[in-house]
Design an enzyme around this catalytic site. Structure first.
Site, PDB file in Angstrom:
ATOM      1  N   SER A  43      22.796  60.856  27.566  1.00  0.00           N
ATOM      2  CA  SER A  43      22.984  60.624  26.473  1.00  0.00           C
ATOM      3  C   SER A  43      23.461  61.425  25.217  1.00  0.00           C
ATOM      4  O   SER A  43      23.271  62.659  25.451  1.00  0.00           O
ATOM      5  CB  SER A  43      21.651  60.084  25.743  1.00  0.00           C
ATOM      6  OG  SER A  43      21.258  58.890  26.653  1.00  0.00           O
ATOM      7  N   ASN A  94      12.246  58.315  36.128  1.00  0.00           N
ATOM      8  CA  ASN A  94      13.382  59.199  35.605  1.00  0.00           C
ATOM      9  C   ASN A  94      13.169  60.585  35.684  1.00  0.00           C
ATOM     10  O   ASN A  94      12.091  61.195  35.330  1.00  0.00           O
ATOM     11  CB  ASN A  94      13.568  58.798  34.076  1.00  0.00           C
ATOM     12  CG  ASN A  94      15.174  59.012  33.665  1.00  0.00           C
ATOM     13  OD1 ASN A  94      15.881  59.737  34.187  1.00  0.00           O
ATOM     14  ND2 ASN A  94      15.530  58.588  32.421  1.00  0.00           N
ATOM     15  N   CYS A 154      20.981  64.245  30.415  1.00  0.00           N
ATOM     16  CA  CYS A 154      20.953  63.687  31.900  1.00  0.00           C
ATOM     17  C   CYS A 154      22.230  64.255  32.649  1.00  0.00           C
ATOM     18  O   CYS A 154      22.323  64.264  33.983  1.00  0.00           O
ATOM     19  CB  CYS A 154      20.582  62.468  32.011  1.00  0.00           C
ATOM     20  SG  CYS A 154      19.193  61.686  31.084  1.00  0.00           S
ATOM     21  N   ASP A 209       2.897  41.691  31.079  1.00  0.00           N
ATOM     22  CA  ASP A 209       3.207  41.064  32.238  1.00  0.00           C
ATOM     23  C   ASP A 209       3.885  42.452  33.469  1.00  0.00           C
ATOM     24  O   ASP A 209       4.969  42.782  32.925  1.00  0.00           O
ATOM     25  CB  ASP A 209       4.040  40.044  32.417  1.00  0.00           C
ATOM     26  CG  ASP A 209       4.421  39.428  33.724  1.00  0.00           C
ATOM     27  OD1 ASP A 209       4.108  39.748  34.756  1.00  0.00           O
ATOM     28  OD2 ASP A 209       5.066  38.117  33.620  1.00  0.00           O
ATOM     29  N   GLU A 258      16.631  69.310  30.550  1.00  0.00           N
ATOM     30  CA  GLU A 258      16.731  68.945  29.599  1.00  0.00           C
ATOM     31  C   GLU A 258      15.333  69.394  28.781  1.00  0.00           C
ATOM     32  O   GLU A 258      15.159  69.680  27.667  1.00  0.00           O
ATOM     33  CB  GLU A 258      16.645  67.293  29.261  1.00  0.00           C
ATOM     34  CG  GLU A 258      16.584  66.731  28.026  1.00  0.00           C
ATOM     35  CD  GLU A 258      15.186  66.550  27.468  1.00  0.00           C
ATOM     36  OE1 GLU A 258      15.145  66.008  25.985  1.00  0.00           O
ATOM     37  OE2 GLU A 258      14.248  66.702  28.106  1.00  0.00           O
ATOM     38  N   LYS A 278      22.915  47.024  36.737  1.00  0.00           N
ATOM     39  CA  LYS A 278      23.731  46.778  35.389  1.00  0.00           C
ATOM     40  C   LYS A 278      25.320  47.461  35.608  1.00  0.00           C
ATOM     41  O   LYS A 278      26.147  46.874  35.108  1.00  0.00           O
ATOM     42  CB  LYS A 278      23.113  47.010  34.306  1.00  0.00           C
ATOM     43  CG  LYS A 278      22.044  45.751  33.894  1.00  0.00           C
ATOM     44  CD  LYS A 278      21.460  45.794  32.646  1.00  0.00           C
ATOM     45  CE  LYS A 278      20.521  44.911  32.506  1.00  0.00           C
ATOM     46  NZ  LYS A 278      20.031  44.775  31.171  1.00  0.00           N
ATOM     47  N   HIS A 326      23.473  57.501  37.632  1.00  0.00           N
ATOM     48  CA  HIS A 326      22.447  58.139  37.099  1.00  0.00           C
ATOM     49  C   HIS A 326      21.464  56.741  36.779  1.00  0.00           C
ATOM     50  O   HIS A 326      21.795  55.922  36.306  1.00  0.00           O
ATOM     51  CB  HIS A 326      23.024  58.743  35.601  1.00  0.00           C
ATOM     52  CG  HIS A 326      21.520  58.831  34.676  1.00  0.00           C
ATOM     53  ND1 HIS A 326      20.464  59.755  35.112  1.00  0.00           N
ATOM     54  CD2 HIS A 326      21.237  58.306  33.672  1.00  0.00           C
ATOM     55  CE1 HIS A 326      19.631  59.548  34.268  1.00  0.00           C
ATOM     56  NE2 HIS A 326      20.048  58.853  33.206  1.00  0.00           N
TER      57      HIS A 326
END
Ligand code: CAA
Length: 387
Positions: A309, A276, A111, A29, A79, A242, A233
């Site tokens: 990360s 990204n 990042c 979906d 990266e 979030k 970021h």
């Protein structure tokens, strides 16, 4: 003395894959992408585009406005570097024909490296105001086909000129940071695509945000209400939402929906359709804020949260300078995004996942429309072209 970003410009590739096409191919979906992760399109680089050609496209409009021999250093954050030994910045230095009186180095930590390079550049200028440092953050984000990360690929480069008396934003001294040795996203030397523990990575991102914020408040005495707009970021735009919910909660601030959206949405417009771009993504978000916010930002405080990360995170702020709007390159940003061509899923695979470029010799078909392209590899040496 004020030190910060005097000019900023970003670039992306000439092609994109729509997440509607992606969803149809995978029989998922499309709202999982449009709503669930908040992404619509991913910029896709053809084989003759790499971080060097993207960086040159980002930097050239800045160099046209200054004496390019005045650049004293290039700090190139990535990266997805092109050589284990030679810095991508030296390829860029050659392609843009910069002065030999210039130092060049590559920065790496997933990042985070773009923010690290920006902070290092501001320290260089504070120590010697004659320095003019070109900071590049450039990445092509690649995950394996049929993995959770595949929908969050993309590419882009941001070039920033760091000087004293900057015309766009003065970076404020004092920041909060957090480092922890974790395996949420990594790329062993032999791999072209990143490995990721997706759900875990989102948890570590939010934990790092809380830790960096705590350190930032202790170091600077600033509070949530001292900040007008928040740049995060953005691996996918839902992550930034979030993050902002988490930060407001930790700071004990209740925001109305309107306030929440005003503080976050303008910085997500470009990322939602570019995807990204790892080290560049925070600064693509900043460009998005500058280009898309209707109100004037002069003397407003902007925060930056960088997350790499692995993991290293940093929270810092800057003060917008009066008249900044006169030096923005909004038209170039929107033109690049609008003129991208859509790809079918098969074309995306051919560009992104089916090219053997770790070979001794190859001449690339012309797909990159310029102004700079990777022409080929001869005797293991990369050759670039100004188009
Ligand atoms: N309609 C609306 N929403 C839907 C939906 C639908 N039909 N189907 C699913 N969703 C929602 C889900 O409920 C979920 O929402 P919440 O996160 O709010 O729970 C969201 O869409 C995503 O769904 P899933 O959790 O099922 O998705 P997934 O597991 O397939 O992938 C991901 C999510 C793990 C983040 C994946 O995109 C990924 O691995 N991304 C790469 C890693 C990454 O970007 N991590 C971010 C932190 S690390 C970092 O920032 C560094 C970096 O750049 C890599």
């Amino acid at each position: 003395m004020n030190v910060g970003i005097d000019l900023i410009h970003f670039s992306t590739s000439d092609y994109y894959l729509g997440l509607d096409v992606f969803a149809e191919e995978k029989n998922i979906d499309v709202d999982k992408f449009y709503i669930g992760i908040g992404q619509e399109k991913m910029s896709i680089a053809p084989p003759d585009e790499d971080v060097v050609s993207l960086a040159a496209k980002a930097a050239a409009p800045i160099l046209e406005q200054i004496d390019k021999d005045s650049i004293t250093a290039i700090l190139f954050a990535t990266e997805s570097g092109v050589d284990q030994s030679k810095s991508a910045g030296v390829f860029l230095h050659g392609l843009l024909n910069l002065s030999s009186r210039c130092r060049v180095v590559e920065f790496k930590h997933a990042c985070y490296s773009g923010a690290a390079a920006l902070q290092m550049a501001t320290m260089m200028v504070r120590a010697n105001p004659k320095e003019k440092v070109l900071v590049i953050a450039a990445d092509i984000a690649k995950y394996d086909v049929d993995t959770s990360g595949e929908a969050t690929q993309g590419c882009g480069a941001v070039a920033m000129l760091i000087t004293e008396s900057p015309r766009i934003i003065a970076i404020e001294p004092g920041s909060g940071y957090h480092t922890e040795d974790v395996m949420d996203f990594w790329r062993p030397n032999q791999r072209k695509t990143a490995l990721v523990d997706g759900k875990y990575s989102t948890k570590v991102y939010l934990h790092s945000l809380k830790q960096a914020w705590q350190h930032f408040t202790e170091e600077t005495g600033k509070t949530f209400s001292d900040i007008n707009h928040f740049c995060y970021h953005i691996p996918f735009t839902k992550m930034a939402e979030k993050a902002h919910q988490t930060l407001a909660k930790v700071a004990g601030v209740k925001l109305t929906d309107e306030e929440f959206q005003a503080q976050t949405l303008p910085s997500q417009v470009y990322n939602r359709i570019v995807g990204n771009s790892y080290s560049a993504s925070l600064f693509v978000g900043f460009c998005s804020l500058l280009d898309n916010l209707k109100e004037n930002l002069s003397e407003r405080r902007i925060s930056f949260f960088s997350y790499g990360s692995g993991c290293v995170a940093e929270f810092f702020t800057g003060l917008m300078q009066p008249g900044y709007e006169k030096v923005l390159m909004t038209t170039s940003h929107t033109r690049q995004i609008e003129q991208r061509e859509p790809l079918t899923y098969a074309q995306y695979l051919a560009f992104y996942h089916e090219v053997e470029d770790d070979v001794e010799n190859i001449e690339f078909e012309v797909n990159n429309k310029g102004p700079y392209r990777l022409a080929g590899i001869r005797d293991h040496k990369r050759y670039y072209q100004a188009v």
